[in-house]
Design a protein around this motif. Structure first.
Motif, PDB file in Angstrom:
ATOM      1  N   UNK A  11       0.723  -1.237   0.099  1.00 15.74           N
ATOM      2  CA  UNK A  11       0.034  -0.027   0.129  1.00 15.74           C
ATOM      3  C   UNK A  11       0.938   1.397  -0.066  1.00 15.74           C
ATOM      4  N   UNK A  12       0.419   2.283  -0.619  1.00 18.35           N
ATOM      5  CA  UNK A  12       0.823   3.623  -0.504  1.00 18.35           C
ATOM      6  C   UNK A  12       2.099   3.832  -1.276  1.00 18.35           C
ATOM      7  N   UNK A  13       2.170   3.043  -2.437  1.00 10.73           N
ATOM      8  CA  UNK A  13       3.689   3.219  -3.157  1.00 10.73           C
ATOM      9  C   UNK A  13       3.157   3.841  -4.586  1.00 10.73           C
ATOM     10  N   UNK A  14       2.059   4.209  -4.586  1.00  7.02           N
ATOM     11  CA  UNK A  14       1.723   5.071  -6.113  1.00  7.02           C
ATOM     12  C   UNK A  14       0.922   4.516  -7.087  1.00  7.02           C
ATOM     13  N   UNK A  15       0.408   3.055  -6.835  1.00  9.94           N
ATOM     14  CA  UNK A  15      -0.330   2.479  -7.941  1.00  9.94           C
ATOM     15  C   UNK A  15      -1.622   3.240  -8.225  1.00  9.94           C
ATOM     16  N   UNK A  16      -2.514   3.838  -7.583  1.00 12.56           N
ATOM     17  CA  UNK A  16      -3.636   4.475  -8.180  1.00 12.56           C
ATOM     18  C   UNK A  16      -3.052   5.866  -8.880  1.00 12.56           C
ATOM     19  N   UNK A  17      -2.064   6.316  -8.134  1.00 17.34           N
ATOM     20  CA  UNK A  17      -1.679   7.670  -8.809  1.00 17.34           C
ATOM     21  C   UNK A  17      -1.243   7.412 -10.114  1.00 17.34           C
ATOM     22  N   UNK A  18      -0.323   6.380 -10.306  1.00 16.46           N
ATOM     23  CA  UNK A  18       0.259   6.121 -11.579  1.00 16.46           C
ATOM     24  C   UNK A  18      -0.907   5.922 -12.825  1.00 16.46           C
ATOM     25  N   UNK A  19      -1.852   5.091 -12.330  1.00 21.59           N
ATOM     26  CA  UNK A  19      -2.864   4.911 -13.052  1.00 21.59           C
ATOM     27  C   UNK A  19      -3.534   6.453 -13.561  1.00 21.59           C
ATOM     28  N   UNK A  20      -3.870   7.123 -12.855  1.00 20.96           N
ATOM     29  CA  UNK A  20      -4.458   8.228 -12.857  1.00 20.96           C
ATOM     30  C   UNK A  20      -3.707   9.366 -13.901  1.00 20.96           C
ATOM     31  N   UNK A  21      -2.137   9.421 -13.497  1.00 20.37           N
ATOM     32  CA  UNK A  21      -1.426   9.964 -14.295  1.00 20.37           C
ATOM     33  C   UNK A  21      -1.019   9.665 -15.817  1.00 20.37           C
ATOM     34  N   UNK A  22      -1.420   8.260 -15.986  1.00 22.02           N
ATOM     35  CA  UNK A  22      -1.296   7.792 -17.445  1.00 22.02           C
ATOM     36  C   UNK A  22      -2.662   8.140 -17.982  1.00 22.02           C
ATOM     37  N   UNK A  23      -3.734   8.158 -17.540  1.00 20.62           N
ATOM     38  CA  UNK A  23      -4.841   8.504 -18.208  1.00 20.62           C
ATOM     39  C   UNK A  23      -5.078   9.936 -18.659  1.00 20.62           C
ATOM     40  N   UNK A  24      -4.238  10.606 -17.521  1.00 20.87           N
ATOM     41  CA  UNK A  24      -4.245  12.169 -17.856  1.00 20.87           C
ATOM     42  C   UNK A  24      -3.432  12.414 -19.076  1.00 20.87           C
ATOM     43  N   UNK A  25      -2.174  11.593 -19.112  1.00 22.08           N
ATOM     44  CA  UNK A  25      -1.358  11.984 -20.223  1.00 22.08           C
ATOM     45  C   UNK A  25      -1.900  11.708 -21.485  1.00 22.08           C
ATOM     46  N   UNK A  26      -2.648  10.390 -21.585  1.00 16.11           N
ATOM     47  CA  UNK A  26      -3.145   9.978 -22.698  1.00 16.11           C
ATOM     48  C   UNK A  26      -4.345  10.662 -23.094  1.00 16.11           C
ATOM     49  N   UNK A  27      -4.959  11.504 -22.357  1.00 14.14           N
ATOM     50  CA  UNK A  27      -6.191  12.060 -22.533  1.00 14.14           C
ATOM     51  C   UNK A  27      -7.247  11.191 -23.088  1.00 14.14           C
ATOM     52  N   UNK A  28      -7.311   9.973 -22.412  1.00 19.28           N
ATOM     53  CA  UNK A  28      -8.293   9.091 -22.523  1.00 19.28           C
ATOM     54  C   UNK A  28      -9.389   8.745 -21.579  1.00 19.28           C
ATOM     55  N   UNK A  29     -10.476   8.511 -21.918  1.00 19.78           N
ATOM     56  CA  UNK A  29     -11.476   8.327 -20.706  1.00 19.78           C
ATOM     57  C   UNK A  29     -10.996   7.409 -19.756  1.00 19.78           C
ATOM     58  N   UNK A  30     -11.553   7.491 -18.415  1.00 22.00           N
ATOM     59  CA  UNK A  30     -10.764   6.604 -17.369  1.00 22.00           C
ATOM     60  C   UNK A  30     -12.104   6.332 -16.386  1.00 22.00           C
ATOM     61  N   UNK A  31     -12.067   5.007 -16.154  1.00 19.63           N
ATOM     62  CA  UNK A  31     -13.208   4.426 -15.647  1.00 19.63           C
ATOM     63  C   UNK A  31     -12.528   3.899 -14.403  1.00 19.63           C
TER      64      UNK A  31
END
Length: 424
Positions: A48-68
């Motif tokens: 826990x707490x090593x950035x798994x969720x954050x990394x997924x959100x960064x990828x979605x922002x960078x690719x400008x793709x819908x994120x569910x």
């Protein structure tokens, strides 16, 4: 009400992301995929707490793709199908596949995971899963074969110090105070490499001070956490600390402590299968050949929990924990296989001696395969000395008996068979 510090400080870009340089540093595999603008489905495995969720959100922002996003704790098969349908209907031809992020994917049932297969295979969604558990055990094989596995590590000391500095210097709320970090040892120790836990500790200390000037010392951190031990652990982040204490209590032959830490996990809502699985590992790793029945009992406890469910499942779990804790201990098999693996890595693919090779065809027999092999059952005591190791390792010893009462019998039998070879 203000967001928690950990949420306020959540990175928005890869440049702000701390840690995991092996995945997102310059030239690393995930960064290259992200910069190329195309990613494949993958699962992030780490504590826990090593950035798994954050990394997924960064990828979605960078690719400008819908994120569910779906949580395996609260979502069912219907929720999965609804999201897949929305992703299918909302996609434009020019867009990358929508990203479906599933937190705690190890908690998805087989039917829930099955419902993802078609969408992942056809590219309707790009799956990013996050798990604290080994995906090999928790994710069905067809889904696992369609995903890369990336392992995230607990944050290093330098990463955590950088995070503290960033929080104090950039967070809008913390900047209102004069924070002096005199000592960091206790904060780092209690965080255990978990960024969220570290920021929660920092926020707890700052909020507990009535003056604008806050001096952080090891003593102050220890005192505050003793007064309010769960304040920085609202989401069950002591998961790894408590399972570690549980296993170490079994290894240390303390049944009272083992039951206590098991009770802490049960009261905290821990998955019973997780507890049972860890005891199976402990039975093999820590008790081992000193009491081979321990592994049988641990497997029986695991099966019992699966069959009878909760709360009755606590009884076979407790029985197993006490049995493991009170059993004699040996890790000779554990050390032996690690020694063997290291030997293989150092020596490579040494040929199998001809007399040990199988000879199913006449050509192989003509080449000398199986020639000279001695069949042990043809000899008194069902044993006859012959070479089983490759020529290069003929004198290598990998398993060393530890002389527990049970293992002593095995050791004495080896001395009877092999003589001086096992006296080393």
């Amino acid at each position: 009400m203000s967001q928690p510090l950990a949420e306020r400080l959540r990175p928005r870009t890869l440049d702000d992301y701390i840690g995991q340089k092996h995945l997102v540093g310059e030239g690393a595999v995930l960064r290259k995929m992200i910069e190329a603008g195309r990613i494949t489905s993958f699962i992030l495995w780490g504590p826990p707490g090593v950035g798994k969720t954050t990394l997924a959100q960064i990828i979605a922002n960078k690719l400008e793709t819908p994120f569910y996003t779906l949580s395996a704790v609260t979502s069912g098969v219907k929720d999965v199908r609804d999201v897949i349908e929305r992703a299918k209907n909302g996609r434009f031809f020019s867009q990358s596949s929508p990203i479906l992020f599933i937190d705690e994917i190890h908690r998805f049932s087989k039917s829930q995971q099955d419902s993802l297969l078609g969408a992942v295979e056809k590219g309707i969604v790009t799956l990013i899963g996050a798990t604290t558990e080994n995906p090999s055990f928790e994710v069905i094989r067809p889904l696992l074969s369609r995903c890369q596995i990336y392992v995230l590590k607990a944050l290093e000391k330098e990463d955590l110090l950088q995070l503290i500095d960033r929080a104090i210097s950039t967070d809008t709320e913390l900047k209102k105070r004069r924070i002096i970090v005199k000592e960091t040892g206790a904060m780092l120790r209690y965080s255990g490499g978990d960024a969220r836990k570290l920021l929660n500790i920092l926020e707890l200390i700052v909020d507990g001070e009535s003056t604008d000037e806050v001096t952080i010392t090891n003593e102050k951190v220890e005192n505050r956490l003793q007064q309010n031990p769960l304040a920085y652990d609202k989401d069950g982040e002591m998961h790894y600390d408590i399972i570690s204490a549980f296993i170490k209590s079994i290894r240390g032959s303390d049944p009272d402590a083992a039951l206590y830490w098991m009770a802490r996990m049960i009261e905290g809502g821990e998955d019973p299968q997780f507890i049972a699985r860890r005891m199976v590992i402990s039975a093999a790793e820590d008790i081992g050949l000193a009491n081979p029945n321990a592994l049988l009992l641990a497997n029986a406890a695991f099966d019992s929990v699966m069959k009878i469910g909760w709360p009755e499942g606590r009884i076979p779990l407790a029985e197993c924990a006490v049995y493991l804790a009170t059993s004699p201990k040996s890790n000779s098999a554990y050390l032996g296989i690690d020694c063997a693996l290291q030997t293989v890595r150092e020596t490579g693919n040494i040929p199998v001696p001809l007399h040990l090779r199988n000879a199913p065809t006449s050509l192989m027999k003509d080449l000398g395969y199986s020639d000279g092999y001695i069949y042990p059952h043809d000899y008194p005591g069902h044993f006859q000395i012959q070479q089983y190791m490759p020529d290069e390792l003929v004198n290598e010893r990998l398993w060393h008996a530890q002389h527990s009462p049970s293992e002593e019998k095995q050791y004495q039998y080896m001395l009877h068979c092999w003589g001086d070879r096992f006296k080393k």
